[in-house]
Design a protein around this motif. Sequence first.
Motif, PDB file in Angstrom:
ATOM      1  N   LEU A  71     -41.003  28.327  -8.977  1.00 20.49           N
ATOM      2  CA  LEU A  71     -41.043  29.065  -7.325  1.00 20.49           C
ATOM      3  C   LEU A  71     -40.364  29.608  -6.579  1.00 20.49           C
ATOM      4  O   LEU A  71     -40.493  30.839  -6.316  1.00 20.49           O
ATOM      5  CB  LEU A  71     -42.178  27.700  -6.976  1.00 20.49           C
ATOM      6  CG  LEU A  71     -43.278  26.924  -7.763  1.00 20.49           C
ATOM      7  CD1 LEU A  71     -43.924  26.084  -6.835  1.00 20.49           C
ATOM      8  CD2 LEU A  71     -44.639  28.551  -8.278  1.00 20.49           C
ATOM      9  N   ALA A  72     -39.244  29.356  -6.337  1.00 23.39           N
ATOM     10  CA  ALA A  72     -38.554  29.940  -5.352  1.00 23.39           C
ATOM     11  C   ALA A  72     -37.546  31.102  -6.315  1.00 23.39           C
ATOM     12  O   ALA A  72     -37.800  31.751  -5.199  1.00 23.39           O
ATOM     13  CB  ALA A  72     -37.559  28.878  -5.047  1.00 23.39           C
ATOM     14  N   GLY A  73     -38.071  31.413  -7.848  1.00 22.75           N
ATOM     15  CA  GLY A  73     -37.146  32.358  -8.036  1.00 22.75           C
ATOM     16  C   GLY A  73     -38.635  33.532  -8.892  1.00 22.75           C
ATOM     17  O   GLY A  73     -38.164  34.432  -8.440  1.00 22.75           O
ATOM     18  N   ARG A  74     -39.902  32.781  -8.232  1.00 23.37           N
ATOM     19  CA  ARG A  74     -41.029  33.882  -8.628  1.00 23.37           C
ATOM     20  C   ARG A  74     -41.404  34.067  -7.329  1.00 23.37           C
ATOM     21  O   ARG A  74     -41.707  35.433  -7.424  1.00 23.37           O
ATOM     22  CB  ARG A  74     -41.878  32.581  -9.039  1.00 23.37           C
ATOM     23  CG  ARG A  74     -42.805  33.523  -9.347  1.00 23.37           C
ATOM     24  CD  ARG A  74     -43.118  34.465 -10.553  1.00 23.37           C
ATOM     25  NE  ARG A  74     -43.992  34.625 -11.166  1.00 23.37           N
ATOM     26  CZ  ARG A  74     -44.334  35.955 -12.132  1.00 23.37           C
ATOM     27  NH1 ARG A  74     -43.276  36.133 -12.404  1.00 23.37           N
ATOM     28  NH2 ARG A  74     -45.801  36.533 -12.545  1.00 23.37           N
ATOM     29  N   CYS A  75     -41.904  33.262  -5.877  1.00 26.53           N
ATOM     30  CA  CYS A  75     -42.229  33.880  -4.643  1.00 26.53           C
ATOM     31  C   CYS A  75     -40.870  34.791  -3.556  1.00 26.53           C
ATOM     32  O   CYS A  75     -39.774  33.794  -3.827  1.00 26.53           O
ATOM     33  CB  CYS A  75     -42.717  32.891  -3.607  1.00 26.53           C
ATOM     34  SG  CYS A  75     -43.752  31.728  -5.012  1.00 26.53           S
ATOM     35  N   ARG A  76     -41.105  36.422  -3.580  1.00 20.81           N
ATOM     36  CA  ARG A  76     -40.210  36.834  -3.147  1.00 20.81           C
ATOM     37  C   ARG A  76     -39.701  36.467  -1.955  1.00 20.81           C
ATOM     38  O   ARG A  76     -39.035  36.319  -0.881  1.00 20.81           O
ATOM     39  CB  ARG A  76     -40.065  38.247  -3.204  1.00 20.81           C
ATOM     40  CG  ARG A  76     -41.596  38.668  -2.954  1.00 20.81           C
ATOM     41  CD  ARG A  76     -41.686  40.484  -2.323  1.00 20.81           C
ATOM     42  NE  ARG A  76     -42.533  40.916  -2.494  1.00 20.81           N
ATOM     43  CZ  ARG A  76     -44.101  40.738  -2.798  1.00 20.81           C
ATOM     44  NH1 ARG A  76     -43.964  40.666  -3.901  1.00 20.81           N
ATOM     45  NH2 ARG A  76     -45.111  41.552  -1.890  1.00 20.81           N
ATOM     46  N   CYS A 113     -54.162  33.004 -10.542  1.00 23.27           N
ATOM     47  CA  CYS A 113     -53.278  33.771  -9.565  1.00 23.27           C
ATOM     48  C   CYS A 113     -52.432  33.562 -10.226  1.00 23.27           C
ATOM     49  O   CYS A 113     -52.283  32.462 -10.698  1.00 23.27           O
ATOM     50  CB  CYS A 113     -54.221  33.243  -7.985  1.00 23.27           C
ATOM     51  SG  CYS A 113     -53.867  31.970  -7.512  1.00 23.27           S
ATOM     52  N   ASP A 114     -51.033  34.451  -9.440  1.00 24.16           N
ATOM     53  CA  ASP A 114     -50.241  34.171  -9.596  1.00 24.16           C
ATOM     54  C   ASP A 114     -49.250  34.409  -8.438  1.00 24.16           C
ATOM     55  O   ASP A 114     -49.014  34.309  -7.334  1.00 24.16           O
ATOM     56  CB  ASP A 114     -49.561  36.043 -10.004  1.00 24.16           C
ATOM     57  CG  ASP A 114     -48.477  35.816 -10.495  1.00 24.16           C
ATOM     58  OD1 ASP A 114     -47.325  34.876  -9.864  1.00 24.16           O
ATOM     59  OD2 ASP A 114     -47.909  37.053 -11.209  1.00 24.16           O
ATOM     60  N   PRO A 115     -48.191  33.317  -8.211  1.00 24.19           N
ATOM     61  CA  PRO A 115     -48.064  32.523  -6.715  1.00 24.19           C
ATOM     62  C   PRO A 115     -46.696  33.920  -6.504  1.00 24.19           C
ATOM     63  O   PRO A 115     -46.564  34.240  -4.866  1.00 24.19           O
ATOM     64  CB  PRO A 115     -47.477  31.734  -6.528  1.00 24.19           C
ATOM     65  CG  PRO A 115     -47.025  30.914  -8.137  1.00 24.19           C
ATOM     66  CD  PRO A 115     -48.238  32.338  -9.028  1.00 24.19           C
ATOM     67  N   ALA A 116     -46.696  34.245  -6.911  1.00 26.17           N
ATOM     68  CA  ALA A 116     -45.249  36.112  -6.747  1.00 26.17           C
ATOM     69  C   ALA A 116     -46.419  36.785  -5.809  1.00 26.17           C
ATOM     70  O   ALA A 116     -45.484  37.225  -5.108  1.00 26.17           O
ATOM     71  CB  ALA A 116     -45.130  36.572  -7.505  1.00 26.17           C
ATOM     72  N   ARG A 117     -47.750  36.729  -5.767  1.00 25.88           N
ATOM     73  CA  ARG A 117     -48.625  37.856  -4.689  1.00 25.88           C
ATOM     74  C   ARG A 117     -48.265  37.297  -3.152  1.00 25.88           C
ATOM     75  O   ARG A 117     -48.815  37.597  -2.658  1.00 25.88           O
ATOM     76  CB  ARG A 117     -49.962  38.013  -5.460  1.00 25.88           C
ATOM     77  CG  ARG A 117     -49.924  38.273  -6.439  1.00 25.88           C
ATOM     78  CD  ARG A 117     -51.543  38.318  -7.131  1.00 25.88           C
ATOM     79  NE  ARG A 117     -52.457  39.210  -6.358  1.00 25.88           N
ATOM     80  CZ  ARG A 117     -54.099  39.538  -6.201  1.00 25.88           C
ATOM     81  NH1 ARG A 117     -54.725  38.486  -6.683  1.00 25.88           N
ATOM     82  NH2 ARG A 117     -54.125  39.591  -5.075  1.00 25.88           N
ATOM     83  N   ALA A 118     -47.866  36.273  -2.929  1.00 25.64           N
ATOM     84  CA  ALA A 118     -47.483  35.605  -1.357  1.00 25.64           C
ATOM     85  C   ALA A 118     -47.048  37.055  -0.677  1.00 25.64           C
ATOM     86  O   ALA A 118     -45.858  37.141  -1.239  1.00 25.64           O
ATOM     87  CB  ALA A 118     -47.015  34.369  -1.545  1.00 25.64           C
TER      88      ALA A 118
END
Length: 284
Positions: free
Chosen positions: A244-249, A216-221
């Motif tokens: 992760l902070a840069g990936r997860c909006r 899964c992609d954590p960006a989908r959160a």
Amino acid sequence: MGKEFELPLGNDRTLHVYDTAPGADDLLPVIWHHGTPNIGAPPAPLFEAAGRLGLRWLSYDRPGYGGSTPSPGRDIASAAGLTRRVADELGIARFAVMGHSGGGSHALACAALLPDRVLAAVSVAGLAPYGARGLDWYAGMSPSGVASLRAAAGGREAKERHEASAEYDPEMFTPEDHAALAGDWSWFGDVVGPATAAGPGGLIDDDLAYVTPWGCDPARATAPVLLLHGGRDRVVPAAHGAWLAGRCRTAELRLFPDDGHISVLREGAAALEWLTRRTGAAPG
């Protein structure tokens, strides 16, 4: 009083589950995801804060640990299915998730894959996906940690050989970590020993999952995400939290420059306060 029980998963597999407040449907459920190697007992040092904030801890031993049947080849994303099964069994529609170290990665997978169930997520000192673009994944890890995870990247046999001779390396932890382990977070002594009592199987499965695709992609959160990281962390370097902070909006990163992998958990009570605010469950 809390309870523990075995949840049948089919095919002779079971999951060992923990619930600190059975039947307390008025409390906000928070599903804890443990680190490596731990059993899944919820974090006792945070019980006082959870009680004050009206939270109910749920958790489980990941497959291969404690009372849960092994599931070789499991990935990080598998946590979402297991978490859903636990919540369904207890009649819980929506909940928050929180994890430490590798458990933080599993909590983020739940947020990514269960958007209709997860209200908010907290990841403390969590790993970024292996091979994450723009991240030197091993940089800043202790030599023993690098050796362990590189062995896992070589496959199960290489990892098993490594674990057959591996020894505890106190240098992976900072002086701040050792102080926490000797003091308010001595609780780890209650969850590490039982996790390895039957051998390193759970640890091996965890490390293999960390160095393969999450599934899964954590960006989908889409739920609010709080990332806590210590600036001196030698187990999971702070660059993982920044990535992760840069990936997860929806993510907010709180970096504590003087903390390590364990001592950053002293910010856990503040993280629970954030969680109750974000879910609208704050008392009063």
